[in-house]
Write a protein that holds these residues in place. Structure first.
Motif, short mmCIF file in Angstrom:
data_model
loop_
_atom_site.label_atom_id
_atom_site.label_comp_id
_atom_site.label_asym_id
_atom_site.label_seq_id
_atom_site.Cartn_x
_atom_site.Cartn_y
_atom_site.Cartn_z
N UNK A 6 0.84 -1.20 0.00
CA UNK A 6 0.00 0.00 0.00
C UNK A 6 0.88 1.26 0.00
N UNK A 7 0.55 2.20 -0.86
CA UNK A 7 1.34 3.43 -0.90
C UNK A 7 1.11 4.25 0.37
N UNK A 8 2.08 5.13 0.65
CA UNK A 8 1.99 5.89 1.90
C UNK A 8 0.68 6.70 1.98
N UNK A 9 0.30 7.34 0.85
CA UNK A 9 -0.94 8.13 0.81
C UNK A 9 -2.15 7.27 1.15
N UNK A 10 -2.15 6.07 0.61
CA UNK A 10 -3.26 5.14 0.87
C UNK A 10 -3.30 4.72 2.33
N UNK A 11 -2.11 4.47 2.88
CA UNK A 11 -2.02 4.08 4.29
C UNK A 11 -2.56 5.18 5.19
N UNK A 12 -2.18 6.43 4.88
CA UNK A 12 -2.66 7.56 5.68
C UNK A 12 -4.19 7.67 5.59
N UNK A 13 -4.70 7.53 4.38
CA UNK A 13 -6.15 7.62 4.16
C UNK A 13 -6.88 6.55 4.99
N UNK A 14 -6.33 5.33 4.97
CA UNK A 14 -6.91 4.21 5.71
C UNK A 14 -6.88 4.49 7.22
N UNK A 15 -5.75 5.05 7.67
CA UNK A 15 -5.60 5.38 9.10
C UNK A 15 -6.64 6.44 9.51
N UNK A 29 -7.23 14.02 1.67
CA UNK A 29 -7.79 12.70 1.34
C UNK A 29 -9.31 12.70 1.28
N UNK A 30 -9.94 13.62 2.02
CA UNK A 30 -11.41 13.68 2.04
C UNK A 30 -11.81 15.13 1.84
N UNK A 31 -12.63 15.38 0.85
CA UNK A 31 -12.86 16.78 0.47
C UNK A 31 -13.69 17.57 1.49
N UNK A 32 -14.42 16.88 2.37
CA UNK A 32 -15.22 17.59 3.38
C UNK A 32 -15.47 16.66 4.55
N UNK A 33 -15.99 17.22 5.66
CA UNK A 33 -16.33 16.38 6.81
C UNK A 33 -17.45 15.42 6.41
N UNK A 34 -18.36 15.88 5.58
CA UNK A 34 -19.46 15.00 5.15
C UNK A 34 -18.92 13.81 4.36
#
Lengths: 188, 188
Positions: A1-10, A46-51
């Motif tokens: 898993x790429x670092x960006x993906x790992x951060x997103x998952x975390x 990684x996520x464009x908004x809280x929603x």
């Protein structure tokens, strides 16, 4: 898993746990920042908004649960074993396994009415899947002659899900698993 | 009633409706200001904090409900009539009567874990009163020989409350009273 993906998952894992415990409107971005150790920009990369994060976190928690339900029920051989397996997964939620904060579907069902309309739609779909799984257990029981064929399948599924989810809520309110167990032992 | 008291009562009514629909942590002071037409200072003159207002609003909603339950149940003559009366009060909540947003006790039970600890304590007490009222209906039924004397009173009360509250939550999720009715018709 790429670092960006790992951060997103975390972020997703931590946010899921926070949302399910503190509610989707009740959770602040600052508590998610604190838990993840990230700044606002690090989350919004990684996520464009809280929603958007809320929607993905809910999806994450219900996918996790859905897999547990399907695996547990499909591995059980008899109707009683299937019902038992179903109840065991819900019982996990009483003690915060696999996510703390109780049943994510009921939490959304009882949360804000209009705050997150897309989230409510997801919750409707997830609850529908839960009811369908219970209906399939009942149909299995009728076919294997363990349940009376004149049973109103939909009504019985609604009764079982309502009472187990209601008891789960009571157990969480009092931080006492006996409410859930009291209802579960009537069925298994 | 003095003008100050009238204003306080008006704030309480509007806030109760907002809190029960949008959640206690989810409701903003600005939405309460908008609904009451008051400025921040006008609200804080009567309630020293949002938490104090939340506590009094919850107390207001459960007192309202508690009176309905007691009146309905005490006026009914038989066990079945008492159970029916109890269910009718819960059914009112399905359609937002006397307050919109479903059952205030369950809403708090499933809301934030640690956001308002005093509110959670109030919810525990209110749910305890609801369970006790149901137990008294069952005891009445045993004394009047309408219910089997070997019944586990506590367990049956938990089952009935859990299933009715769970079904009420499903009816609210789908905006469809039939979930509640499906469970209620099993009992009455």
């Amino acid at each position: 898993m790429r670092k960006g993906e790992r951060t997103k998952q975390m972020i997703l894992q931590k946010a899921t746990s926070i949302f399910n415990q503190q509610g989707y409107s009740g959770s602040s971005l600052s508590s998610i920042m604190k838990e993840t150790g990230l700044e606002k920009g690090g989350i919004y990369r990684h996520f464009e908004s809280k929603e958007e994060l809320a929607l993905q976190a809910f999806d994450y928690s219900t996918s996790l649960l859905g897999e547990r339900f399907k695996e547990a029920v499909s591995q059980a051989a008899t109707t009683l074993d299937k019902l038992n397996a179903f109840i065991e997964v819900l019982k996990g939620l009483v003690r915060g396994d696999p996510i703390p904060g109780g049943c994510p579907i009921m939490n959304v069902a009882l949360e804000a009415d209009d705050a997150y309309p897309l989230l409510a739609e997801q919750a409707k779909m997830s609850m529908f899947q839960l009811l369908s799984l219970m209906e399939r257990i009942i149909i299995f029981g009728i076919e294997s002659k363990e349940i009376n064929p004149n049973t109103n399948i939909k009504q019985l599924a609604i009764l079982w899900i309502s009472s187990l989810e209601g008891a789960l809520a009571l157990s969480r309110l009092y931080d006492d698993p006996s409410y859930f167990d009291d209802v579960a032992t009537i069925y298994i």
